[in-house]
Design a protein around this motif. Structure first.
Motif, PDB file in Angstrom:
ATOM      1  N   THR A 111      -3.500 -21.466 -43.567  1.00  7.23           N
ATOM      2  CA  THR A 111      -3.164 -22.585 -44.452  1.00  7.23           C
ATOM      3  C   THR A 111      -1.708 -22.487 -44.895  1.00  7.23           C
ATOM      4  OG1 THR A 111      -5.440 -22.768 -45.261  1.00  7.23           O
ATOM      5  CG2 THR A 111      -3.710 -23.721 -46.637  1.00  7.23           C
ATOM      6  N   LEU A 112      -1.294 -21.270 -45.275  1.00  8.67           N
ATOM      7  CA  LEU A 112       0.088 -21.062 -45.730  1.00  8.67           C
ATOM      8  C   LEU A 112       1.083 -21.147 -44.570  1.00  8.67           C
ATOM      9  CD1 LEU A 112      -0.539 -18.192 -48.305  1.00  8.67           C
ATOM     10  CD2 LEU A 112      -0.003 -20.586 -48.800  1.00  8.67           C
ATOM     11  N   LEU A 113       0.710 -20.608 -43.402  1.00  4.85           N
ATOM     12  CA  LEU A 113       1.603 -20.707 -42.237  1.00  4.85           C
ATOM     13  C   LEU A 113       1.910 -22.160 -41.893  1.00  4.85           C
ATOM     14  CD1 LEU A 113       0.311 -17.953 -39.756  1.00  4.85           C
ATOM     15  CD2 LEU A 113       2.585 -18.090 -40.780  1.00  4.85           C
ATOM     16  N   ALA A 114       0.920 -23.016 -42.032  1.00  2.72           N
ATOM     17  CA  ALA A 114       1.110 -24.432 -41.703  1.00  2.72           C
ATOM     18  C   ALA A 114       2.124 -25.102 -42.632  1.00  2.72           C
ATOM     19  CB  ALA A 114      -0.226 -25.165 -41.764  1.00  2.72           C
ATOM     20  N   GLN A 115       2.365 -24.478 -43.796  1.00  2.00           N
ATOM     21  CA  GLN A 115       3.330 -25.024 -44.758  1.00  2.00           C
ATOM     22  C   GLN A 115       4.684 -24.318 -44.699  1.00  2.00           C
ATOM     23  OE1 GLN A 115       1.363 -24.388 -48.513  1.00  2.00           O
ATOM     24  NE2 GLN A 115      -0.527 -25.415 -47.881  1.00  2.00           N
ATOM     25  N   SER A 116       4.820 -23.320 -43.831  1.00  2.00           N
ATOM     26  CA  SER A 116       5.966 -22.406 -43.883  1.00  2.00           C
ATOM     27  C   SER A 116       7.254 -22.913 -43.247  1.00  2.00           C
ATOM     28  CB  SER A 116       5.589 -21.092 -43.199  1.00  2.00           C
ATOM     29  OG  SER A 116       5.394 -21.305 -41.797  1.00  2.00           O
ATOM     30  N   GLU A 117       7.159 -23.761 -42.255  1.00  2.00           N
ATOM     31  CA  GLU A 117       8.326 -24.249 -41.497  1.00  2.00           C
ATOM     32  C   GLU A 117       9.108 -23.101 -40.860  1.00  2.00           C
ATOM     33  OE1 GLU A 117      10.645 -26.877 -43.914  1.00  2.00           O
ATOM     34  OE2 GLU A 117       9.070 -28.390 -43.983  1.00  2.00           O
ATOM     35  N   ILE A 118       8.392 -22.099 -40.383  1.00  2.00           N
ATOM     36  CA  ILE A 118       9.021 -20.936 -39.753  1.00  2.00           C
ATOM     37  C   ILE A 118       9.745 -21.337 -38.466  1.00  2.00           C
ATOM     38  CG2 ILE A 118       8.485 -18.813 -38.468  1.00  2.00           C
ATOM     39  CD1 ILE A 118       6.267 -18.316 -40.530  1.00  2.00           C
ATOM     40  N   SER A 123      -1.027 -22.943 -33.078  1.00  2.00           N
ATOM     41  CA  SER A 123      -0.358 -23.596 -31.948  1.00  2.00           C
ATOM     42  C   SER A 123       0.875 -24.337 -32.452  1.00  2.00           C
ATOM     43  CB  SER A 123      -1.308 -24.596 -31.278  1.00  2.00           C
ATOM     44  OG  SER A 123      -1.602 -25.659 -32.182  1.00  2.00           O
ATOM     45  N   ARG A 124       1.481 -25.083 -31.564  1.00  2.00           N
ATOM     46  CA  ARG A 124       2.663 -25.878 -31.891  1.00  2.00           C
ATOM     47  C   ARG A 124       2.370 -26.877 -33.008  1.00  2.00           C
ATOM     48  NH1 ARG A 124       7.975 -24.765 -30.711  1.00  2.00           N
ATOM     49  NH2 ARG A 124       9.211 -26.640 -30.951  1.00  2.00           N
ATOM     50  N   THR A 125       1.109 -27.320 -33.091  1.00  2.00           N
ATOM     51  CA  THR A 125       0.739 -28.273 -34.132  1.00  2.00           C
ATOM     52  C   THR A 125       0.839 -27.625 -35.516  1.00  2.00           C
ATOM     53  OG1 THR A 125      -0.793 -29.360 -32.608  1.00  2.00           O
ATOM     54  CG2 THR A 125      -1.090 -29.817 -34.951  1.00  2.00           C
ATOM     55  N   MET A 126       0.398 -26.372 -35.626  1.00  2.00           N
ATOM     56  CA  MET A 126       0.476 -25.656 -36.898  1.00  2.00           C
ATOM     57  C   MET A 126       1.903 -25.267 -37.239  1.00  2.00           C
ATOM     58  SD  MET A 126      -1.208 -21.969 -37.990  1.00  2.00           S
ATOM     59  CE  MET A 126      -2.901 -22.547 -38.000  1.00  2.00           C
ATOM     60  N   LEU A 127       2.671 -24.819 -36.248  1.00  2.00           N
ATOM     61  CA  LEU A 127       4.034 -24.337 -36.451  1.00  2.00           C
ATOM     62  C   LEU A 127       4.994 -25.102 -35.535  1.00  2.00           C
ATOM     63  CD1 LEU A 127       3.265 -20.496 -36.550  1.00  2.00           C
ATOM     64  CD2 LEU A 127       3.914 -21.926 -38.496  1.00  2.00           C
ATOM     65  N   ALA A 162       1.392 -12.889 -24.271  1.00  2.00           N
ATOM     66  CA  ALA A 162       2.511 -13.730 -23.846  1.00  2.00           C
ATOM     67  C   ALA A 162       2.010 -15.003 -23.150  1.00  2.00           C
ATOM     68  CB  ALA A 162       3.426 -12.946 -22.911  1.00  2.00           C
ATOM     69  N   SER A 163       0.986 -14.860 -22.334  1.00  2.00           N
ATOM     70  CA  SER A 163       0.447 -16.000 -21.597  1.00  2.00           C
ATOM     71  C   SER A 163      -0.107 -17.063 -22.540  1.00  2.00           C
ATOM     72  CB  SER A 163      -0.642 -15.525 -20.634  1.00  2.00           C
ATOM     73  OG  SER A 163      -1.206 -16.612 -19.937  1.00  2.00           O
ATOM     74  N   ARG A 164      -0.892 -16.641 -23.520  1.00  2.00           N
ATOM     75  CA  ARG A 164      -1.480 -17.612 -24.452  1.00  2.00           C
ATOM     76  C   ARG A 164      -0.418 -18.234 -25.360  1.00  2.00           C
ATOM     77  NH1 ARG A 164      -6.164 -14.473 -27.312  1.00  2.00           N
ATOM     78  NH2 ARG A 164      -4.999 -12.642 -26.592  1.00  2.00           N
ATOM     79  N   LEU A 165       0.600 -17.445 -25.738  1.00  2.00           N
ATOM     80  CA  LEU A 165       1.675 -18.020 -26.548  1.00  2.00           C
ATOM     81  C   LEU A 165       2.436 -19.092 -25.771  1.00  2.00           C
ATOM     82  CD1 LEU A 165       3.189 -14.922 -28.397  1.00  2.00           C
ATOM     83  CD2 LEU A 165       1.960 -16.829 -29.434  1.00  2.00           C
ATOM     84  N   LYS A 166       2.682 -18.846 -24.496  1.00  2.00           N
ATOM     85  CA  LYS A 166       3.361 -19.838 -23.657  1.00  2.00           C
ATOM     86  C   LYS A 166       2.566 -21.132 -23.576  1.00  2.00           C
ATOM     87  CE  LYS A 166       7.343 -18.487 -21.845  1.00  2.00           C
ATOM     88  NZ  LYS A 166       8.578 -19.290 -22.091  1.00  2.00           N
ATOM     89  N   GLN A 167       1.240 -20.997 -23.521  1.00  2.00           N
ATOM     90  CA  GLN A 167       0.390 -22.181 -23.447  1.00  2.00           C
ATOM     91  C   GLN A 167       0.406 -22.968 -24.757  1.00  2.00           C
ATOM     92  OE1 GLN A 167      -3.461 -20.650 -22.369  1.00  2.00           O
ATOM     93  NE2 GLN A 167      -2.792 -19.968 -20.338  1.00  2.00           N
ATOM     94  N   ARG A 168       0.371 -22.271 -25.881  1.00  2.00           N
ATOM     95  CA  ARG A 168       0.278 -22.953 -27.174  1.00  2.00           C
ATOM     96  C   ARG A 168       1.632 -23.331 -27.768  1.00  2.00           C
ATOM     97  NH1 ARG A 168      -4.617 -20.201 -30.623  1.00  2.00           N
ATOM     98  NH2 ARG A 168      -5.960 -19.593 -28.887  1.00  2.00           N
ATOM     99  N   PHE A 169       2.672 -22.606 -27.367  1.00  2.00           N
ATOM    100  CA  PHE A 169       4.033 -22.894 -27.850  1.00  2.00           C
ATOM    101  C   PHE A 169       4.965 -22.998 -26.634  1.00  2.00           C
ATOM    102  CE2 PHE A 169       1.805 -20.574 -31.142  1.00  2.00           C
ATOM    103  CZ  PHE A 169       2.112 -21.254 -32.313  1.00  2.00           C
ATOM    104  N   PRO A 170       4.790 -24.009 -25.803  1.00  2.00           N
ATOM    105  CA  PRO A 170       5.525 -24.081 -24.527  1.00  2.00           C
ATOM    106  C   PRO A 170       7.035 -24.151 -24.672  1.00  2.00           C
ATOM    107  CG  PRO A 170       4.382 -26.145 -25.007  1.00  2.00           C
ATOM    108  CD  PRO A 170       3.879 -25.153 -25.996  1.00  2.00           C
ATOM    109  N   GLU A 171       7.535 -24.620 -25.801  1.00  2.00           N
ATOM    110  CA  GLU A 171       8.990 -24.768 -25.972  1.00  2.00           C
ATOM    111  C   GLU A 171       9.636 -23.571 -26.654  1.00  2.00           C
ATOM    112  OE1 GLU A 171       9.758 -28.454 -27.930  1.00  2.00           O
ATOM    113  OE2 GLU A 171       8.473 -29.602 -26.577  1.00  2.00           O
TER     114      GLU A 171
END
Length: 504
Positions: free
Chosen positions: A229-236, A256-260, A278-287
């Motif tokens: 919940t807090l990460l979604a508000q963090s703008e990291i 995922s990219r939607t949360m962050l 690394a593989s799952r991060l690439k899938q969820r945060f492709p950019e």
């Protein structure tokens, strides 16, 4: 400008900018400067030319940053001590460092001592009001002076204080700024406790570039619902953590990219980066860029970096840990001290300005690991590695030191503590792997006569005894009881035999 000059410049240029946020607590650059200046003046007035190290005991309070800088501005190395560290371990650190002062967020957790003064965080507001001013620059820690000391596990049962100079920290921070593409005003996640050197990877790069540190505390980690919940508000923008923490977060489908949406880079250090993470991060945060790094505490956090590409992931081979930072050199040496050729395995030796100043008040251990090579400061890591066309690959420890969930530890220290427990004759501790990295610790114990009616009851007593002298991450998860320890043909304990048994 070096680190202190850059932080000072940010405070003058953007005094109202938030430099640190922890839940509802905020700290601006202007307040960071004002409070650290005042506390530095108090330290100078109190101690003068006595530059003995100062322990800063707390967790993620904004005052931790203020005190770190106050120590540096007044000529004192600071020793970060997280509140999770047992009081007995803090006692050993205090005695080993010959510390005369502890700043503490939780004084009741500290061991009783007559030789060390304790100042509670609650007393600091009054001290700041009474000592407002700007300390003379001549009192600052100098280039070769120790800036901070981080205590790591020691094989004799006593932790070792790794000394990092202002020169080494400046070298590391400049490398981060220039080679990691860090812009001004970014938000960095601060997940690691300050007593763990991974925290330095976000702390000083953020402060020197006018960024904001967004702190993750232990309560958040223990409560994933609150954390996300807090990460979604963090703008990291910059994620810094161990791979283990990222793997835990990946268990949440919405991570995922939607949360962050603003994450630009994932920076990993402290342990091996698994292919699956690394593989799952690439899938969820492709950019987002995924950066793998390597370096022991003794060489200031990290000295290599590599950007993990989709091609590397597709190869399904262990990732390299990267190329060496420009002002340092890495050599792969054989047991005879002769450099190995490209592609040959040997000990990783790191040379250059990132190398620390040795272990505090421990010349014997310092001589065993620090020297000079090709007229550069050198640290012998006891890590196995291969260099291929300038790219370093890591293959684990030469000795019994390991990294578990990002925390470095000496198995011998745990064995020493376990063998000191009542009813224990002998013990060995074995790290257990899950996939390509360590998952937990198992202890094989030879017990003497004891009053417990079950192994479960005995194990509970041992865990309680260990918790008084060791951090929780160093306590074995599993205890196995045997009448004797297996031996090799030459009379040494066969560590491989228990490993095969507990891995089944």
């Amino acid at each position: 400008m070096d680190i202190l000059d850059q932080i000072e410049n940010q405070a003058v240029k953007t005094p109202r900018r938030i430099c640190y946020t922890h839940r509802q607590e905020l700290l601006t650059f202007g307040l960071l400067k004002k409070c650290s200046d005042a506390l530095a003046c108090w330290l100078i007035n109190r101690f003068g030319d006595d530059h003995s190290p100062v322990i800063v005991h707390g967790h993620m309070q904004p005052m931790m940053l203020v005190l770190f800088l106050a120590c540096a501005k007044s000529g004192h190395a600071y020793i970060p001590a997280d509140q999770s560290i047992p009081s007995e371990r803090i006692r050993m650190i205090t005695e080993g460092a010959k510390t005369k002062l502890i700043f503490s967020a939780a004084p009741k957790q500290l061991p009783e001592t007559n030789a060390t003064e304790v100042i509670a965080f609650g007393q600091l507001d009054q001290i700041i009001i009474q000592n407002e001013g700007v300390p003379a620059r001549s009192y600052e820690v100098k280039n070769e002076d120790t800036f901070y000391i981080i205590y790591t596990s020691g094989s004799t049962g006593r932790p070792k204080g790794v000394q990092i100079s202002r020169r080494a920290l400046t070298s590391f921070t400049e490398w981060m700024q220039h080679d990691f593409g860090l812009e001004e005003g970014l938000t960095f996640m601060n997940q690691a406790p300050y007593s763990f050197d991974l925290s330095v990877m976000d702390l000083y790069p953020s402060l020197t570039t006018g960024g904001t540190l967004w702190a993750v505390d232990k309560q958040m980690i223990a409560n994933p619902k609150e954390l996300f919940t807090l990460l979604a508000q963090s703008e990291i923008n910059i994620w810094t953590s161990t791979p283990s923490f990222a793997e835990m977060c990946l268990m949440e489908p919405s991570f995922s990219r939607t949360m962050l949406p603003h994450v630009q880079k994932f920076l990993f250090c402290g342990e091996t980066l698994p292919l699956s993470v690394a593989s799952r991060l690439k899938q969820r945060f492709p950019e987002a860029e995924i950066i793998n790094t390597y370096g022991p505490t003794e060489t200031t956090v990290a000295v290599t970096k590599v950007s993990i590409t989709q091609k590397m992931i597709n190869c399904k081979s262990p990732f390299p840990v990267g190329r060496c930072k420009p002002d340092c050199r890495i050599y792969i040496l054989g047991e005879d001290g002769v450099p190995k050729k490209d592609g040959q395995k040997g000990e990783i030796v790191i040379c250059g300005p990132s190398v620390g100043s040795g272990y505090l008040n421990d010349p014997e251990k310092t001589r065993a690991s620090f020297d000079t090579l090709n007229e550069m400061l050198a640290y012998h890591t006891h890590d196995l590695g291969i260099m291929c066309e300038g790219m370093l690959y890591y293959f684990g420890r030469i000795d019994h030191q390991i990294k578990l969930h990002g925390f470095r530890m000496e198995l011998e220290e745990i064995e020493h503590a376990l063998s000191s427990c009542r009813y224990v004759k002998y013990a060995i501790v074995t790290p257990i792997k899950r996939g390509d990295r360590y998952d937990h610790l198992a202890a094989v114990v030879v017990a003497g006569k004891h009053p417990f009616d079950s192994d479960y009851a005995f194990s509970a007593v041992l865990r309680k005894a260990l918790s008084s002298v060791l951090p929780s991450y160093m306590i074995p998860r599993k205890f196995i009881y045997r009448r004797s320890l297996p031996m090799t043909a030459n009379g040494k304990i066969d560590r491989g035999a228990p490993l095969k048994e507990v891995s089944r």
